[in-house]
Design an enzyme around this catalytic site. Structure first.
Site, PDB file in Angstrom:
ATOM      1  N   GLU A 118       0.761  -1.158   0.108  1.00  0.00           N
ATOM      2  CA  GLU A 118       0.045  -0.359   0.336  1.00  0.00           C
ATOM      3  C   GLU A 118       1.087   1.428   0.213  1.00  0.00           C
ATOM      4  OE1 GLU A 118      -2.654  -0.389  -0.436  1.00  0.00           O
ATOM      5  OE2 GLU A 118      -3.991  -2.420   0.402  1.00  0.00           O
ATOM      6  N   HIS A 141      -2.903   2.146   8.216  1.00  0.00           N
ATOM      7  CA  HIS A 141      -4.010   1.660   7.842  1.00  0.00           C
ATOM      8  C   HIS A 141      -3.961   0.414   8.237  1.00  0.00           C
ATOM      9  CE1 HIS A 141      -6.842  -0.634   4.049  1.00  0.00           C
ATOM     10  NE2 HIS A 141      -5.283  -1.652   4.587  1.00  0.00           N
ATOM     11  N   HIS A 143      -7.809  -2.666   9.432  1.00  0.00           N
ATOM     12  CA  HIS A 143      -9.154  -3.446   8.847  1.00  0.00           C
ATOM     13  C   HIS A 143      -9.661  -3.460  10.316  1.00  0.00           C
ATOM     14  CE1 HIS A 143      -6.670  -5.839   5.870  1.00  0.00           C
ATOM     15  NE2 HIS A 143      -6.879  -4.709   5.501  1.00  0.00           N
ATOM     16  N   GLU A 171     -17.627  12.618  21.903  1.00  0.00           N
ATOM     17  CA  GLU A 171     -15.998  13.026  21.728  1.00  0.00           C
ATOM     18  C   GLU A 171     -15.819  12.980  20.304  1.00  0.00           C
ATOM     19  OE1 GLU A 171     -13.588  13.327  23.642  1.00  0.00           O
ATOM     20  OE2 GLU A 171     -15.067  14.137  24.880  1.00  0.00           O
ATOM     21  N   HIS A 212     -13.325  -2.738   2.878  1.00  0.00           N
ATOM     22  CA  HIS A 212     -11.232  -2.892   3.497  1.00  0.00           C
ATOM     23  C   HIS A 212     -10.965  -2.456   4.574  1.00  0.00           C
ATOM     24  CE1 HIS A 212      -7.357  -3.245   1.624  1.00  0.00           C
ATOM     25  NE2 HIS A 212      -7.786  -3.478   2.593  1.00  0.00           N
TER      26      HIS A 212
HETATM   27  P1  13P Z   1       0.740  -5.689   3.419  1.00  0.00           P
HETATM   28  O1  13P Z   1       0.597  -6.970   3.407  1.00  0.00           O
HETATM   29  O2  13P Z   1       1.566  -5.283   1.570  1.00  0.00           O
HETATM   30  O3  13P Z   1       1.406  -4.426   3.952  1.00  0.00           O
HETATM   31  O4  13P Z   1      -0.803  -5.143   2.447  1.00  0.00           O
HETATM   32  C1  13P Z   1      -1.895  -5.488   3.967  1.00  0.00           C
HETATM   33  C2  13P Z   1      -3.328  -4.492   3.616  1.00  0.00           C
HETATM   34  O5  13P Z   1      -3.889  -4.883   4.366  1.00  0.00           O
HETATM   35  C3  13P Z   1      -3.541  -4.273   2.124  1.00  0.00           C
HETATM   36  O6  13P Z   1      -5.106  -3.734   2.142  1.00  0.00           O
HETATM   37 ZN    ZN Z   2      -5.895  -3.562   4.089  1.00  0.00          ZN
END
Ligand code: 13P
Ligand code: ZN
Length: 275
Positions: A118, A141, A143, A171, A212
């Site tokens: 990413e 980033h 999930h 908050e 995602h």
């Molecule tokens: P990477 O393992 O390449 O960092 O990817 C993980 C991910 O969350 C892709 O969106």
């Molecule tokens: Zn991801």
């Protein structure tokens, strides 16, 4: 000058602690999630000889606006749960080459590992955020489970999504008065998703990737972590509220306005229905 062992570097320790925390929260299953943390040269030099390049890593986009910048990044396909015990296999310290087309690897990413797939979204977001806030240093980033779930059940309208989050915890408005940006579903790891994310980063520190995960930006680990966990908490409360049968009462727009005044934040224009 004698170098201090890299594992003692505060930024390596921060990466180890943060990835472990994120894994514990269940937001980074398997290799899910990635972090890039901009480092100042003077933070790196006590630990590494920056003239010693281990290898060059090509990039699929032009990061010349970040030429000469140092980052510690998570590796692609690497599991956050393993970072604490095996930092040099799962993390890397890189410097963007002068032409912006490759990275100099200075430490880590053992056994020919590569930085997160990413990287386009991370680097383009660093470029965008630094134009708004030159102190911005981290893109994260992950999930985050409830935000991810909400991207299936809630309308993907930025204003409506933001207002729902603001109203789930008092908050929220104080922590992200600018709201949350949302891009369409896109293939991850591409320059296209990088461009879409960084476009949103011009006005938001939080960007939702529907079905995602979430992107966050901040000056330090606490800010970016706190930002994501506040939005994620609101999404968790939303999940409970829906499961309990839906909203019967909530925070009025007038009260959100009073809150904003009290805490000295400016809610994104047009997001509150107050006149
Ligand atoms: P990477 O393992 O390449 O960092 O990817 C993980 C991910 O969350 C892709 O969106
Ligand atoms: Zn991801």
């Amino acid at each position: 000058m004698k170098k201090i062992a890299i594992l003692q570097a505060p930024f390596v320790q921060e990466m180890r602690k943060t990835t472990a925390n994120l894994y514990r929260l269940g937001w980074d299953e398997r290799n899910g999630g990635n972090i890039s943390y901009l480092l100042k040269e003077e933070e790196v030099t006590p630990f590494l000889n920056v003239e010693e390049v281990i290898r060059k890593i090509p990039m699929i986009f032009d990061a010349s606006e970040l030429a000469g910048f140092y980052f510690i990044v998570t590796g692609s396909g690497k599991y956050f749960k393993n970072v604490t015990d095996e930092p040099s296999e799962n993390l890397g310290i890189v410097r963007v080459a002068q032409d912006g087309k490759s990275l100099d690897l200075l430490w880590g990413l053992d056994n020919f590992a590569t930085p997160t797939s990413e990287l386009p979204s991370h680097f383009m977001s660093h470029i965008a955020r630094r134009k708004v806030d030159p102190e911005n240093r981290i893109i994260m980033h992950n999930h985050a489970s409830h935000l991810l779930a909400m991207s299936f059940t809630h309308e993907l309208d930025e204003r409506k999504f933001t207002r729902t989050l603001w109203k789930m915890c008092t908050e929220c408005l104080v922590v992200f008065p600018e709201g949350i940006g949302i891009i369409p579903w896109m293939v991850p790891g591409t320059n296209e998703i990088g461009k879409a994310t960084s476009e949103k980063m011009k006005e938001n520190r939080l960007v939702l990737w529907p079905q995602h995960g979430i992107y966050g930006a901040g000056r330090d680990m606490d800010e970016v972590f706190g930002l994501i966990e506040t939005a994620e908490k609101a999404a968790q409360v939303y999940t409970y509220v829906c499961a309990q049968g839906g909203v019967k009462q909530t925070i009025s727009d007038e009260n959100l306005q009073r809150l904003a005044k009290m805490f000295g934040v400016e809610p994104r224009a047009g997001y509150l229905d107050v006149f």
